[in-house]
Design an enzyme around this catalytic site. Structure first.
Site, PDB file in Angstrom:
ATOM      1  N   ARG A 161      39.881  43.432  48.105  1.00 14.55           N
ATOM      2  CA  ARG A 161      40.418  42.378  47.230  1.00 14.55           C
ATOM      3  C   ARG A 161      41.866  42.665  46.887  1.00 14.55           C
ATOM      4  O   ARG A 161      42.226  43.824  46.656  1.00 14.55           O
ATOM      5  CB  ARG A 161      39.631  42.311  45.921  1.00 14.55           C
ATOM      6  N   ARG A 178      31.120  40.639  37.711  1.00 16.54           N
ATOM      7  CA  ARG A 178      31.251  41.088  36.323  1.00 16.54           C
ATOM      8  C   ARG A 178      30.701  40.068  35.315  1.00 16.54           C
ATOM      9  O   ARG A 178      31.310  39.033  35.056  1.00 16.54           O
ATOM     10  CB  ARG A 178      32.745  41.313  36.080  1.00 16.54           C
ATOM     11  N   ASP A 187      26.713  44.107  41.345  1.00 16.90           N
ATOM     12  CA  ASP A 187      28.055  44.255  41.893  1.00 16.90           C
ATOM     13  C   ASP A 187      28.148  43.323  43.090  1.00 16.90           C
ATOM     14  O   ASP A 187      27.236  43.266  43.918  1.00 16.90           O
ATOM     15  CB  ASP A 187      28.310  45.697  42.341  1.00 16.90           C
ATOM     16  N   SER A 207      34.523  39.572  41.529  1.00 17.88           N
ATOM     17  CA  SER A 207      33.527  40.506  41.007  1.00 17.88           C
ATOM     18  C   SER A 207      32.382  39.775  40.317  1.00 17.88           C
ATOM     19  O   SER A 207      32.576  38.715  39.717  1.00 17.88           O
ATOM     20  CB  SER A 207      34.209  41.451  40.010  1.00 17.88           C
ATOM     21  N   ASP A 223      30.650  55.369  39.218  1.00 23.58           N
ATOM     22  CA  ASP A 223      31.693  55.378  40.250  1.00 23.58           C
ATOM     23  C   ASP A 223      32.959  54.623  39.842  1.00 23.58           C
ATOM     24  O   ASP A 223      34.003  54.787  40.452  1.00 23.58           O
ATOM     25  CB  ASP A 223      31.151  54.796  41.569  1.00 23.58           C
ATOM     26  N   HIS A 224      32.872  53.789  38.812  1.00 23.51           N
ATOM     27  CA  HIS A 224      34.012  52.932  38.474  1.00 23.51           C
ATOM     28  C   HIS A 224      34.974  53.568  37.457  1.00 23.51           C
ATOM     29  O   HIS A 224      36.150  53.729  37.731  1.00 23.51           O
ATOM     30  CB  HIS A 224      33.518  51.595  37.895  1.00 23.51           C
TER      31      HIS A 224
HETATM   32 FE1  F3S Z   1      34.216  49.840  43.555  1.00 27.28          FE
HETATM   33 FE2  F3S Z   1      36.135  48.378  44.557  1.00 27.28          FE
HETATM   34 FE3  F3S Z   1      33.838  48.457  45.720  1.00 27.28          FE
HETATM   35  S1  F3S Z   1      35.663  48.599  42.400  1.00 27.28           S
HETATM   36  S2  F3S Z   1      32.308  48.878  44.142  1.00 27.28           S
HETATM   37  S3  F3S Z   1      35.222  50.160  45.504  1.00 27.28           S
HETATM   38  S4  F3S Z   1      35.066  46.646  45.374  1.00 27.28           S
END
Ligand code: F3S
Length: 643
Positions: free
Chosen positions: A379, A535, A119, A533, A64-65
């Site tokens: 964010r 990350r 995540d 995040s 998805d990213h």
């Molecule tokens: Fe994707 Fe933004 Fe949520 S990067 S997982 S939609 S915080």
């Protein structure tokens, strides 16, 4: 005294420890999720554990990213993830199926279960009474291998909701109000548990927005009871069997309590560049806006987009505004299409984007230089949009839609009657883009393109620490600051050496060169170091560059764990005033650091350059000390993995 809901779920999953705030506990994990931005590394780590198949009840890998395929890199990663999922027993959500948290809420969330996701917005599933926690990828890999997840038992904050949201006020305003009151550090070490008569007025998607953005408070997680609203949601998803009632005991105790009257809320907005810079929309009315984006895992549900479409129906997007809409899932896209709302959005001039994270992590739609961007996201850290410097405001879909029409920050209450949208009796439940692992998974060939680089291995720490301060930062440094996201770096997530060239790029682009020259180094930070995040690259890649310790005023929870997992020692100042006694370039030394950390002795860093001693602390649990001494979680866990 009875138990609150968080304590009940934790008790039912407790592998070690006791329910006392601040003490380390171990939780059995029912479900895990990862995605393409973290998943390549998570699955490489899982592969290194030599476990033939995941041991959780359910594990998913989403794509998805990093959706742009401007070169072979993202496509390589997607293919690697798909074949790794098939090989090791994970479900695989194909590119285009949607954002992990939205899809997981729709199709896999279960009241009373535990979910660990690589995540930070994994708490979204708290909307159905699930204990859903964000963690580093290595912790998720350990959970997939059957190991428990360790954390310090959070304190539980009861948020008592009263009243009912007024027209044009959204659940986004509820969480923005909490951010205004508590700030981005207000949830550290806490679980927010929602209770009170106001709870039953909030739908599951509204609750999901709140749980999602509880992450911005720094909270471990947020959760709602599993009540009739959850029952209706799961029934409409064709998953009634997953429902069970769950709530706190009537005499449950809480560590803290907050009251919030929903009917006192008004449309709110977070100003650049932090989610807690919250003001009423009416106070910033009139600011000219260049871009409006609706979507992200915070606000991309069917109800969100139906509401936006209803506001835009028969109107045109203001000519000065670029307006994008990102459906959170294929289910949402299909349903707004069938309802005619997609047509209304297109007719109004919306740019419809693929079901993915998209602009939220800077993958496309980076705003123009000097542009004002208003987003329904979670964010707005500096530069996260992909443009530096940027001016990103956060708000509800309702406020975003009003601004898309007027071209200026507008209190939506000026638009007359608020649109009324209802949850459907039945959602479009088609899991055709979720691939299940085959029976003969051991025969699956893993496709490892040239973008998939070997996993860097960490080694046990040296006895003493002697290294220069490579960088001194201010407060609230986010993982985006340490290693940015976005279209440029997304394709490098499975390539640590290439990612290393971008560490601290936004703060000091000379960092990678200086780190390599020094061979080893220390980073000094302020409050809430590593927020944002989950990350783990924000720990993994600095470790690759030789960072041995981070000395800060305080750390964000997930990042601190990630540092320990890759054998970077997180230390805090015993006296925060000592932050001012260290400068970038100073040589620091801690003789016998490794054994002193293990012994729990007083720790002192000598600033060799200035000839002074600085007392410091660590907050490692005995288990984390062992992880550190082993050279990181992967070394520690190998050999300890459950049979
Ligand atoms: Fe994707 Fe933004 Fe949520 S990067 S997982 S939609 S915080």
């Amino acid at each position: 005294m009875g138990l609150n809901l968080a304590q009940k779920i934790i008790r039912d999953h407790l592998a070690e420890g006791e329910l006392r705030p601040g003490r380390e506990i171990a939780l059995r994990i029912d479900q895990t999720l990862t995605h393409d931005a973290m998943g390549t590394m998570t699955l490489l780590q899982f592969e290194a554990m030599d476990i033939p198949r995941v041991k959780t009840r359910l594990s998913l890998c989403y794509v998805d990213h990093s959706m742009m395929q401007a070169g072979f890199q993202n496509a390589d990663d997607h293919m690697f993830l798909q074949t790794m999922a098939a090989r090791y027993g994970l479900l695989f959500s194909r590119p285009g199926n949607g954002i992990c948290h939205q899809v997981h809420l729709e199709r896999f969330s279960e009241p009373g279960e535990t979910l660990l996701g690589s995540d930070s917005h994994t708490p979204t599933c708290g909307a159905v009474g699930m204990l859903a926690i964000g963690a580093g990828g290595l912790d998720v890999a350990v959970a997939m291998a059957g190991g428990p997840y360790y954390l310090k038992m959070p304190s539980v904050v009861q948020v008592i909701l009263k009243g009912k949201l007024l027209p044009w006020v959204a659940s986004k305003d509820l969480i923005l109000d909490l951010l205004r009151r508590l700030g981005v550090k207000g949830g550290l070490g806490r679980i927010f548990e929602f209770a009170g008569e106001g709870v039953e007025t909030l739908t599951v998607p509204q609750r999901a927005t709140v749980c999602n953005m509880g992450t911005e408070l720094g909270a471990t997680t947020s959760l709602f009871p599993s009540d009739q609203m959850v029952h209706s949601f799961l029934r409409a998803q064709g998953r009634e069997g997953a429902w069970k009632p769950l709530s706190a005991d009537p005499d449950a105790g809480y560590d803290e309590s907050i009251e919030l009257d929903l009917s006192s809320l008004e449309p709110l907005m977070a100003c650049p560049s932090s989610p807690d810079e919250v003001v009423p929309v009416r106070e910033v009315e009139g600011i000219a806006v260049d871009q409006v984006c609706v979507g992200s895992c915070t606000n991309s549900s069917y109800i969100d987009l139906m509401t936006v479409a209803a506001i835009l129906k028969g109107k045109r997007v203001h000519p000065a505004v670029s307006f994008t809409v990102t459906p959170g899932s294929r289910q949402v896209l299909q349903m707004i299409s069938e309802a005619g709302a997609l047509t209304d959005l297109i007719a109004a001039g919306a740019r419809i984007l693929e079901c993915s994270c998209g602009p939220c992590n800077g993958t496309g739609q980076a705003p123009a230089t000097g542009a004002v961007s208003v987003r329904s996201f979670n964010r707005n850290f500096p530069g996260r949009s992909g443009t530096t410097p940027d001016q990103v405001y956060l708000c509800s879909p309702q406020v975003a839609a009003a601004i898309a029409v007027t071209g200026r920050v507008t209190d939506p209450r000026r638009l007359g009657d608020a649109p009324r949208t209802e949850l459907p009796e039945l959602f479009a439940a088609d899991d055709g883009m979720i691939l299940r692992p085959p029976e003969n998974s051991e025969q699956v060939e893993i496709r490892r393109g040239p973008n998939i680089k070997p996993l860097p291995r960490s080694t046990a720490p040296a006895e003493s620490l002697r290294a220069p301060v490579l960088l001194k930062t201010g407060d609230n440094v986010s993982t985006d600051d340490i290693i940015p996201a976005g279209a440029k770096l997304g394709p490098l997530r499975s390539n640590v050496p290439a990612s290393a060239e971008y560490v601290f790029e936004r703060i000091d682009s000379s960092f990678p060169t200086r780190a390599k020259e020094a061979g080893a180094g220390i980073v000094v930070g302020g409050w809430n170091y590593g927020q944002g995040s989950s990350r783990e690259h924000a720990a993994l890649v600095p470790a690759y560059l030789g960072v041995k310790a981070v000395l800060a005023k305080s750390f964000a929870r997930i990042h601190q764990s990630n540092l320990i997992n890759v054998c970077i020692l997180p230390l805090t100042f015993a006296d925060e005033a000592d932050y001012d006694r260290i400068e970038q370039g100073d040589l620091l030394e801690m003789v016998g650091a490794r054994d002193r950390v293990a012994a729990g002795s007083d720790l002192v860093i000598v600033n060799v350059t200035k000839g002074i001693e600085i007392p410091v602390r660590h907050a490692l649990t005995p288990r984390q000390v062992e992880v550190y001494r082993a050279g990181g979680m992967l070394n520690y866990f190998r050999g300890k993995a459950p049979a």
